[in-house]
Design a protein around this motif. Sequence first.
Motif, short mmCIF file in Angstrom:
data_model
loop_
_atom_site.label_atom_id
_atom_site.label_comp_id
_atom_site.label_asym_id
_atom_site.label_seq_id
_atom_site.Cartn_x
_atom_site.Cartn_y
_atom_site.Cartn_z
N UNK A 34 32.34 -33.29 82.83
CA UNK A 34 33.35 -34.03 83.75
C UNK A 34 34.87 -33.20 83.58
N UNK A 35 34.88 -32.36 82.36
CA UNK A 35 36.23 -31.92 82.31
C UNK A 35 36.32 -30.39 82.89
N UNK A 36 35.02 -29.99 83.75
CA UNK A 36 34.98 -28.87 84.54
C UNK A 36 34.74 -29.21 85.93
N UNK A 38 30.44 -22.50 78.67
CA UNK A 38 29.60 -21.43 78.46
C UNK A 38 28.76 -20.73 79.82
N UNK A 39 28.75 -19.46 79.78
CA UNK A 39 28.09 -18.76 80.96
C UNK A 39 26.71 -19.43 81.14
N UNK A 87 36.59 -24.36 87.18
CA UNK A 87 37.75 -24.15 86.64
C UNK A 87 37.91 -25.24 85.65
N UNK A 88 38.82 -24.92 84.61
CA UNK A 88 38.87 -25.89 83.64
C UNK A 88 39.74 -25.03 82.42
N UNK A 89 40.07 -25.86 81.35
CA UNK A 89 40.73 -25.40 80.23
C UNK A 89 39.78 -25.04 79.08
N UNK A 90 40.27 -23.73 78.66
CA UNK A 90 39.20 -23.37 77.41
C UNK A 90 39.26 -24.32 76.33
N UNK A 91 38.26 -24.36 75.62
CA UNK A 91 38.13 -25.37 74.35
C UNK A 91 38.97 -24.66 73.16
N UNK A 95 39.65 -19.96 85.73
CA UNK A 95 38.71 -20.05 86.74
C UNK A 95 37.76 -18.94 86.11
N UNK A 96 36.39 -19.19 85.97
CA UNK A 96 35.15 -18.24 85.83
C UNK A 96 34.37 -18.33 86.81
N UNK A 97 33.59 -17.29 86.84
CA UNK A 97 32.79 -17.09 88.30
C UNK A 97 31.43 -16.48 87.51
N UNK A 98 30.30 -16.99 88.13
CA UNK A 98 28.91 -16.53 87.56
C UNK A 98 28.30 -16.16 88.87
N UNK A 99 27.51 -14.87 88.80
CA UNK A 99 26.92 -14.64 90.23
C UNK A 99 25.38 -14.59 90.13
N UNK A 100 24.85 -15.02 91.27
CA UNK A 100 23.18 -15.45 91.31
C UNK A 100 22.66 -14.60 92.59
N UNK A 101 21.58 -14.11 92.53
CA UNK A 101 20.84 -13.68 93.35
C UNK A 101 19.27 -14.08 93.66
#
Length: 150
Positions: free
Chosen positions: A125-127, A57-58, A40-44, A5-11
């Motif tokens: 589709x993979x994410x 990619x973020x 969520x997904x699998x790293x390339x 899982x990766x997370x990006x924040x926005x304001x």
Amino acid sequence: MGIIRITKQFNFETGHALYGYDGKCRNVHGHSYKLSVTVIGRPITDTSHVKLGMVIDFGDLKKIVKEEIVDQFDHATVFNKNTPHVELAKELTDRGHNVILADYQPTSENMVIDFAKRIRARLPENISLHSLRLQETDTSFAEWYASDNQ
């Protein structure tokens, strides 16, 4: 490789009013929203892929959220289009203000549901969209989880 899982924040800054509400939020006011987007997904694993090791990619995630949410909602005022606020919305629009007429009461709960639909539609589709957290104030937030919305 495992699932990550990766997370990006926005304001962003958004105004709204809750028509028919029995408290202060019936008045037009604004918030400094903080949106956390977790996918969520699998790293390339393809060693020839320029994005080796990334789930997404973020920068690509940022582009999606910026186009679907931030660019539209930042410094906008959101009203439920099914209320008399449409008269105020027209007046503001005529004066050059950015107004969004939503199909829902613009609570954090409903906004986060709307945001989930918008983001999901744009993800590769993979994410998968795992969760969203929309923080309205320092002490108040709404969360959306894919596992709760199957």
